[in-house]
Motif scaffolding. Structure first.
Motif, PDB file in Angstrom:
ATOM      1  N   ASP A 193      24.127  16.732 -11.192  1.00 17.33           N
ATOM      2  CA  ASP A 193      24.791  16.497  -9.913  1.00 17.33           C
ATOM      3  C   ASP A 193      24.581  17.676  -8.965  1.00 17.33           C
TER       4      ASP A 193
ATOM      5  N   THR B  71      24.395   4.775 -14.543  1.00 21.40           N
ATOM      6  CA  THR B  71      25.503   5.705 -14.298  1.00 21.40           C
ATOM      7  C   THR B  71      25.482   6.737 -15.405  1.00 21.40           C
TER       8      THR B  71
ATOM      9  N   VAL C 135      30.227   9.194 -15.851  1.00 23.33           N
ATOM     10  CA  VAL C 135      31.254   8.356 -15.240  1.00 23.33           C
ATOM     11  C   VAL C 135      32.156   7.815 -16.342  1.00 23.33           C
TER      12      VAL C 135
ATOM     13  N   ASP D 283      35.357   3.132 -15.188  1.00 22.85           N
ATOM     14  CA  ASP D 283      34.865   3.061 -13.814  1.00 22.85           C
ATOM     15  C   ASP D 283      33.405   2.616 -13.710  1.00 22.85           C
TER      16      ASP D 283
ATOM     17  N   LYS E 159      32.486  -0.418 -11.483  1.00 18.32           N
ATOM     18  CA  LYS E 159      32.738  -0.185 -10.051  1.00 18.32           C
ATOM     19  C   LYS E 159      31.553   0.523  -9.406  1.00 18.32           C
ATOM     20  N   HIS E 160      30.865   1.338 -10.181  1.00 20.72           N
ATOM     21  CA  HIS E 160      29.758   2.127  -9.641  1.00 20.72           C
ATOM     22  C   HIS E 160      28.449   1.336  -9.553  1.00 20.72           C
TER      23      HIS E 160
ATOM     24  N   THR F 292      26.145  -1.157  -8.301  1.00 22.23           N
ATOM     25  CA  THR F 292      25.943  -2.034  -7.148  1.00 22.23           C
ATOM     26  C   THR F 292      24.465  -2.433  -7.078  1.00 22.23           C
TER      27      THR F 292
ATOM     28  N   LEU G 135      22.455   0.591  -6.069  1.00 20.47           N
ATOM     29  CA  LEU G 135      22.292   1.555  -7.159  1.00 20.47           C
ATOM     30  C   LEU G 135      21.210   1.086  -8.126  1.00 20.47           C
TER      31      LEU G 135
ATOM     32  N   TYR H  59      25.232   2.626 -18.801  1.00 23.57           N
ATOM     33  CA  TYR H  59      26.145   3.780 -18.804  1.00 23.57           C
ATOM     34  C   TYR H  59      25.734   4.761 -19.892  1.00 23.57           C
TER      35      TYR H  59
END
Length: 348
Positions: A141, A166, A169, A173, A176-177, A179, A182, A267
């Motif tokens: 990040d 992701t 995370v 969640d 939700k991330h 999309t 993404l 994930y």
């Protein structure tokens, strides 16, 4: 194009109370490593001299205060601090976290200024690095902010490559991330990386489902049907060889992963558990999608064995070799892109 032996490999030292410093110095005990690169470790000569003495390692360190002083065929140590550091192997220490970030920031600055060619990061403790000025869950990040591009955690080992939609995370969640944007961004990053970083002309990419059994037609969640499948269909129509979503529980056990150049997991644990099971000790964490090359080993600080001389150097050594190889592949790809082979019409 630079020759491998001239490639400057910057190394951020990570958590000094972990196994990072031990592993780094152990690697360069083998002087043959200096035939492949010029290492520049971002720490201090005082600190690493202590580590060297503690582990009784035979490695010659060249302390420098200016990056222009770095010498080929030497293990260079750029002094990011001058004071003595109180090292307690295996301890979670906020002050040690500050030194880890100081090393990372100096190494990143050098990378941005082309004073080093690639960056290999030793493990940090994600808890003790947090401060008012550093609020990132990890290296990826931070580097995404500092370097141009759109970062993606890409775990690599020989022909096995696992990317993540992701990364750090919380599981609650994840959906939700995820999309459409993404999914498109991450697949494009993997696709481009496979071409320029790994020299794969026509990449084949598999995508794992979000829910168990990819939702079982909506019985176990609707995200796969409403978000993932439509996004993959759109990407396929653009000409990319993207397949899925596949049920994650059987994908690796059935060896289906061997049919693809990369796998994208939805994930963190969905991708990293099978990856580390198949390649632990030799895997590399590569940050794809950035304008610079950064790799790291597939392990953490390993406090439980820090100071005991038991750390394995395999993954970190692979991270160095991977950074060099990707750097060269990128340069070659850039040269070919600038000067493509002339198209010759076939005579009939």
């Amino acid at each position: 194009m630079k020759k491998e032996e001239n490639i400057k490999v910057g190394i951020s030292i990570g958590d000094l109370n972990g196994i990072g410093p031990e592993v780094v110095l152990k690697i360069f005990e083998d002087s043959r490593m200096l035939e492949f690169c010029t290492p520049i470790i971002f720490a201090s000569i005082k600190t690493l001299s202590f580590v060297k003495k503690y582990y009784k390692l035979e490695v010659n360190l060249n302390g420098i205060n200016d990056l222009n002083q770095a010498l080929n065929s030497k293990v260079n140590v750029y002094n990011c601090w001058k004071e003595n550091v109180n090292i307690n192997f295996g301890k979670d220490d906020k002050k040690i976290g500050e030194y880890a970030i100081k090393s990372l920031e100096e190494a990143t600055k050098a990378l941005k200024n082309d004073q080093i060619d690639v960056l290999v990061t030793a493990p940090i403790n994600k808890h003790n690095i947090q401060s008012d000025t550093f609020k990132f869950p990890g290296h990826t990040d931070y580097l995404n902010q500092e370097l141009e591009g759109n970062s993606l955690m890409f775990m690599i080992n020989d022909g096995l490559r696992v990317g993540l939609l992701t990364d750090h995370v919380p599981v609650k969640d994840v959906s939700k991330h995820i999309t459409t944007k993404l999914i498109e961004d991450k697949i494009n990053t993997v696709y481009n990386s496979l071409k320029q970083d790994f020299k794969i002309n026509i990449p084949k990419i598999a995508v794992l489902g979000i829910n168990p059994h990819t939702g079982d037609n909506g019985v176990i969640g609707t995200e796969d049907d409403k978000i993932l499948r439509p996004a993959l269909k759109k990407i396929k129509e653009s000409g990319k060889l993207v397949f899925g979503p596949y049920a994650a529980d059987s994908f690796f056990g059935s060896n289906n992963y061997k049919n693809f150049d990369a796998i994208i997991a939805s994930y963190h644990d969905q991708g990293l558990i099978p990856f580390k099971t198949l390649s632990f000790g030799q895997g590399v964490n590569y940050t794809a999608g950035l304008n610079k090359v950064r790799t790291s080993p597939d392990h953490g600080t390993a406090y439980e064995i820090a100071g005991k001389g038991q750390a394995d150097i395999g993954s970190f050594k692979e991270a160095i070799f991977a950074a060099i190889k990707i750097f060269n592949n990128r340069n070659e790809f850039a040269e070919i892109s600038k000067n493509p082979l002339p198209f010759s019409k076939k005579k009939i």
